[in-house]
Design an enzyme around this catalytic site. Structure first.
Site, PDB file in Angstrom:
ATOM      1  N   GLN A 189      -5.092  -1.385   9.405  1.00 48.85           N
ATOM      2  CA  GLN A 189      -4.922  -2.770   8.945  1.00 48.85           C
ATOM      3  C   GLN A 189      -5.566  -3.722   9.831  1.00 48.85           C
ATOM      4  OE1 GLN A 189      -3.984  -3.448   6.003  1.00 48.85           O
ATOM      5  NE2 GLN A 189      -4.263  -5.646   6.092  1.00 48.85           N
TER       6      GLN A 189
ATOM      7  N   ASP B  20     -11.575   2.686   3.733  1.00 48.17           N
ATOM      8  CA  ASP B  20     -12.094   1.461   3.893  1.00 48.17           C
ATOM      9  C   ASP B  20     -13.340   1.214   3.615  1.00 48.17           C
ATOM     10  OD1 ASP B  20     -10.000  -0.540   3.936  1.00 48.17           O
ATOM     11  OD2 ASP B  20      -9.690  -0.275   6.242  1.00 48.17           O
TER      12      ASP B  20
ATOM     13  N   LYS C  11       0.788  -1.244  -0.108  1.00 49.04           N
ATOM     14  CA  LYS C  11      -0.047  -0.109   0.128  1.00 49.04           C
ATOM     15  C   LYS C  11       0.935   1.175  -0.180  1.00 49.04           C
ATOM     16  CE  LYS C  11      -3.850  -2.122   2.502  1.00 49.04           C
ATOM     17  NZ  LYS C  11      -4.237  -2.770   3.752  1.00 49.04           N
TER      18      LYS C  11
HETATM   19  N1  GUN Z   1      -7.148  -6.732   6.032  1.00 48.25           N
HETATM   20  C1  GUN Z   1      -7.061  -7.423   4.874  1.00 48.25           C
HETATM   21  N2  GUN Z   1      -7.743  -6.625   4.016  1.00 48.25           N
HETATM   22  C2  GUN Z   1      -8.142  -5.375   4.516  1.00 48.25           C
HETATM   23  C3  GUN Z   1      -8.626  -4.235   3.918  1.00 48.25           C
HETATM   24  O1  GUN Z   1      -9.306  -4.314   2.847  1.00 48.25           O
HETATM   25  N3  GUN Z   1      -8.710  -3.418   4.897  1.00 48.25           N
HETATM   26  C4  GUN Z   1      -8.147  -3.400   6.187  1.00 48.25           C
HETATM   27  N4  GUN Z   1      -8.190  -2.125   6.928  1.00 48.25           N
HETATM   28  N5  GUN Z   1      -7.599  -4.385   6.748  1.00 48.25           N
HETATM   29  C5  GUN Z   1      -7.610  -5.463   5.837  1.00 48.25           C
END
Ligand code: GUN
Length: 300
Positions: free
Chosen positions: A98, A121, A54
Site C-alpha cells: 500500500q 498493482d 481489499k
Molecule cells: N494507494 C492508493 N491507491 C493505491 C493503489 O492502487 N495501489 C497501492 N499499492 N497503493 C495505493
C-alpha cells in the site's frame, strides 16, 4: 439532455462475480486457491480503510487474503525482506504494498522488489515497459477499471479522440497507454497544458485524473462525450451541517452531466472498480503462474 450515468458500483459487482466464478473453477478443477498479500506500513487512516476493504472483498470472492501490518518505523530492509518472502511463497499469487510509504522508505525500490508476475498493482518498471510496448503486462487497477467501463459503453474505441488529464504513473500514463492500445488518438494533458479547455473540448473520451476538485466544468466537455472521472476529493459541505464534507470528482458533475453522452459519478463510478480490478489481476497472475488460460474479459 442528461448523460447516461455509468454505474461503477454495479459494474464492479459483475466483475467480482466473474472473479468468484474463476476462483471456484480454479479450486474445484485444479485444486488452486488464489492468494493476495497486502502490506501496510504505518497507520494512515485512509490506507487502513483501503486495506480493510481489499481484505474483505478478497475473502468474499473465495480467495486467500494475507495481510501484513508493519509499524511506521519499520526499516526499509525489513520491508524488503518481507516482500522477498512473499515473492518466494507459492500460495501468494499477488502482492500489493500500500502506498504511500513512510518518508524513510524508498518507494521505487520497494515497488521494483516485487516479482513482476505477482505485481498486481502493475507498478513495477518491467510491467510499465511491457504495457508501453504492447506486451503481456500486469496493468494498474484504476486505468484497467476505466478501460473496462469504456469498452462496455462503446464496444470498439478505435479512432476515438481520447484526452487524459493528468500524467501520474498510477493513472494518467498507464491510462494513455491502454487507450492507445485500443487504437484511440491519445492526448495527455496536465496542469501546464496551454488552453486546457480547448484540448478537452476535442475529446470523445475525457479521462480526468488530476486530483483537483471539480476543476473541469461542463463547457469543457464535447456534447455527447464519455467522461470518466477518476478524482476523489473531499470538499466542505455546509449544506449538510456544520463541519460536514462530501466527495466530489475532478469534473463538475452537475454541469458536465448536461452535456456528456455518458459520465461516471463520484462516488460510485471509478472508485469501486479499482478493488474489483485488483481481484481480477490476482486471478490473471494466478492463471499465468500455473500456465492456465487467462480469464477473458478481466484483462486489458
Ligand atoms: N494507494 C492508493 N491507491 C493505491 C493503489 O492502487 N495501489 C497501492 N499499492 N497503493 C495505493
Amino acid at each position: 439532455m442528461s448523460a447516461k450515468i455509468i454505474d461503477g458500483k454495479a459494474f464492479a459487482a459483475t466483475v467480482r462475480e466473474k472473479v468468484a466464478g474463476h476462483v471456484s473453477r480454479l479450486r474445484e478443477v485444479h485444486g488452486i486457491v488464489p492468494g493476495l498479500a497486502v502490506v501496510l506500513v504505518g497507520d494512515d487512516p485512509a490506507s487502513e480503510v483501503y486495506v480493510r476493504n481489499k481484505g474483505k472483498q478478497t475473502l468474499e470472492v473465495g480467495m486467500n487474503s494475507y495481510e501484513h501490518k508493519l509499524p511506521e518505523d519499520t526499516p526499509e530492509a525489513d520491508l524488503l525482506a518481507l516482500v522477498a518472502r512473499l515473492n518466494a511463497d507459492p500460495a501468494v499469487h499477488g502482492i500489493l504494498v500500500q502506498l504511500p510509504l513512510p518518508d524513510h522508505i524508498d518507494e521505487e525500490k520497494v515497488i521494483n522488489s516485487v516479482t513482476p508476475s505477482k505485481d498486481v498493482d502493475g507498478f513495477h518498471i518491467l510491467n510499465v515497459g511491457l504495457l508501453a510496448t504492447g506486451q503481456k503486462a500486469m496493468v494498474p487497477c484504476t486505468p484497467l477499471g476505466c478501460l473496462m467501463m469504456l469498452r462496455d459503453h462503446h464496444g470498439s474505441l478505435s479512432g476515438l479522440n481520447a484526452v487524459v488529464v493528468g500524467r501520474s504513473n498510477i493513472v494518467g500514463k498507464p491510462m494513455a497507454q491502454l487507450l492507445l492500445r485500443d487504437s484511440c488518438t491519445v492526448t495527455i494533458a496536465h496542469s501546464r497544458t496551454k488552453d486546457l479547455a480547448e484540448v478537452c473540448r476535442g475529446a470523445d473520451i475525457l479521462v480526468a485524473a488530476v486530483g483537483r476538485a471539480q476543476m473541469i466544468p461542463g463547457d469543457w466537455v464535447k456534447p455527447g462525450a464519455t467522461v470518466i472521472d477518476v478524482g476523489i476529493n473531499r470538499i466542505p459541505a455546509p449544506e449538510k451541517g456544520e463541519g460536514k464534507s462530501r466527495l466530489v470528482g475532478d469534473v463538475d458533475f452537475d454541469s458536465a452531466v448536461q452535456v456528456a453522452g455518458a459520465i461516471t459519478p463520484v462516488p460510485g463510478g471509478v472508485g469501486p472498480m479499482t478493488i474489483a480490478c485488483l481481484l481480477a489481476n490476482t486471478i490473471t497472475a494466478c492463471c499465468r503462474a500455473h500456465d492456465l488460460p487467462e480469464p477473458s474479459g478481466l484483462t486489458a
